[in-house]
Design an enzyme around this catalytic site. Structure first.
Site, PDB file in Angstrom:
ATOM      1  CE  LYS A 183      -3.490   2.867   0.877  1.00 11.24           C
ATOM      2  NZ  LYS A 183      -2.701   4.138   0.967  1.00 11.24           N
ATOM      3  CD  GLU A 259      12.785   4.475   8.750  1.00 12.36           C
ATOM      4  OE1 GLU A 259      12.948   5.369   9.624  1.00 12.36           O
ATOM      5  OE2 GLU A 259      12.571   4.708   7.559  1.00 12.36           O
ATOM      6  CB  CYS A 293      12.903   9.647   8.619  1.00 17.51           C
ATOM      7  SG  CYS A 293      13.616   8.200   7.796  1.00 17.51           S
ATOM      8  CD  GLU A 392      10.378  13.116  11.299  1.00 19.30           C
ATOM      9  OE1 GLU A 392      11.343  12.556  10.761  1.00 19.30           O
ATOM     10  OE2 GLU A 392       9.299  12.524  11.554  1.00 19.30           O
TER      11      GLU A 392
END
Length: 490
Positions: A183, A259, A293, A392
């Site tokens: 997906k 992750e 990231c 973040e």
């Protein structure tokens, strides 16, 4: 511009390219805000069919046991994708906003070439280990350990590096003998859809082994997590969504690989070349508009050299212009969407409210009247407790922070809910090693060393995830261990 790659608006389900039951949805070019084409809108029924196909392929074929055949199929896929490389490059630049120069590396060509690593590993891996004879409870017994595929893998991937992350899941999952339902992110569906076309038409991968369902409906990812026919969920994305994935998967106690996010620290020691180190930190966080990231978004510098470090970082960052990703020299393209730009701009506003200052950047580039661009931005004047130093942002934003020596730098680096990546620059090997062993993070670069490679495991500590991707460790995330005990051998 309207791209029309053949069958780009098709799902891959049970070996067939089919339309989405929900029709189609538009794909926007983030650099121009133009509609570049349509993708298939998958539904819950399509996802159900994909899961059923993956389950059937795993349970009724020899895919999981024929290591040589899997290796051959992966090499076929690599070769076929390389024959479509220019079409894939055009799609990647258009729907990801990826700078063209990055498609020669981690945005496209690198991850495709890495499929050979997974093929080789399928052939060379030790699938059985002899544990020898023993006498548990006085019974002479011979033990052996078998490594077997987990089963059906649900792979949920983001938009920032779609090829790298798609293949970092497909490669090891398939090499290990699993079947997969992928997906992909709704922002970048073509990158996955064209792979589905190639699999269906140009490889021997059996029907149902790989299924790809594009959709704007995020509940389809949740469907993968809760369906008991799925044995493992491999997710890359935000920490907040990762928590939801883990909670949903717990209903059936399936394996979960996560992750997730990062707020990595770039540590500069007082014996380092301040200008070189800070210039590297500023440049790297500007690449692909900071949408990575593992990028180091906190720059930790000696307090007594703070002004020098700010000047060096600002000069390097100001030299990077956000611009057209199709141009060869561009390294900072657009953010993926208006929503993401709004998020980044919200953090820029917050930085000022928290008492920070923009040394360079801080807004939209005047040269771009369309597209979701934000200038590479250096924020100074804050400490590590500021939200822009803790959360973040996922944009080309660097926060520069002072430290009072090596131990303080380690403390600040670890004062974060994340632990994904990091860097340290210095000249004294003993001091560098102290930082390396002190910082709680999954990957760490020393003086410019590059940790990214197909054979090198990647992943994080704390809220940056669970498990490892890439390398043998990443491959083994997709395996189960079976202990077989029989009569002792002579």
């Amino acid at each position: 511009m309207t791209l029309r790659p053949a069958d780009s608006s098709a799902l891959l389900v049970d070996g067939k390219l089919i339309p989405g039951s929900g029709g189609t949805f538009e794909i926007l070019n983030p650099a121009t805000e133009e509609v570049v084409g349509l993708a298939a809108e998958g539904t819950a029924a399509d996802m159900d069919a994909a899961i059923a196909a993956a389950r059937r392929a795993f349970d009724t074929t020899t895919w999981s046991r024929d290591h040589a055949f899997r290796a051959r199929c992966l090499r076929q896929l690599c070769d076929a994708l390389q024959s479509h490389i220019e079409e894939l490059r055009e799609i990647t630049i258009a729907e990801v906003g990826a700078p063209a120069m990055l498609t020669a590396g981690p945005q496209l060509e690198g991850p495709i070439a890495d499929l050979h690593f997974w093929a080789d590993l399928a052939e060379s891996y030790s699938w059985e280990q002899d544990l020898g004879n023993a006498t548990p409870m006085g019974i002479p017994t011979h033990r052996r350990l078998l490594k077997e595929a987990v089963g059906v893998v649900g792979a949920i991937t983001p938009w920032n590096f779609p090829h790298q992350i798609n293949f970092a899941k497909l490669g090891p999952a398939l090499a290990a003998g699993n079947t997969v339902v992928l997906k992909p992110a709704p922002d970048t569906p073509w990158c996955a859809a064209l792979v589905g076309k190639v699999i269906a038409e140009e490889t021997e991968i059996p029907a149902g082994v790989v299924n790809i369902v594009t959709s704007t409906d995020h509940s389809l990812g949740a469907q993968l997590c809760t369906d008991p026919r799925v044995d493992l969920v491999s997710f890359t994305g935000s920490t907040a969504t990762g928590r939801a994935v883990m909670a949903s998967a717990s209903e059936s106690l399936k394996k979960v690989f996560l992750e997730l996010g990062g707020k990595s620290a770039f540590i500069v020691l007082d014996d380092a070349d301040i200008k070189a180190a800070c210039s590297m930190a500023a440049f790297s966080v500007s690449v692909h508009a900071g949408q990575g990231c593992a990028l180091c978004t906190r720059l930790l510098v000696p307090r007594e050299k703070y002004d020098e470090a700010v000047a060096a970082a600002a000069k390097a960052m100001a030299s990077v212009r956000a611009g057209d990703p199709t141009k060869p020299g561009t390294v900072c393209g657009p953010l993926i969407s208006a929503k993401q730009r709004d998020r980044v701009e919200g953090y820029l506003k917050l930085a000022i409210e928290e008492g920070g200052t923009f040394v360079t950047g801080g807004g939209r580039p005047e040269s771009q009247d369309r597209g979701y661009f934000v200038e590479p931005t250096l924020i100074a004047g804050l400490d590590n407790s500021a939200r822009v130093a803790q959360e973040e942002i996922f944009g080309p934003v660097l926060v520069i922070l002072p430290h009072d020596g090596d131990d303080d730098a380690i403390r600040i680096a670890n004062d974060s809910p994340y632990g994904l990546s990091g860097a340290v620059w210095g000249t004294d090997p003993e001091r560098i090693e102290r930082v390396v062993t002190g910082v709680r993070t999954g990957t760490l670069g020393v003086n410019g060393g590059l940790w990214y490679s197909a054979d090198a495991p990647f992943g994080g500590y704390k809220q940056s995830g669970i498990g490892r991707e890439m390398g043998v460790l990443g491959f083994e995330e997709y395996l189960e261990s079976k202990l077989v005990a029989g009569p002792a051998t002579t």
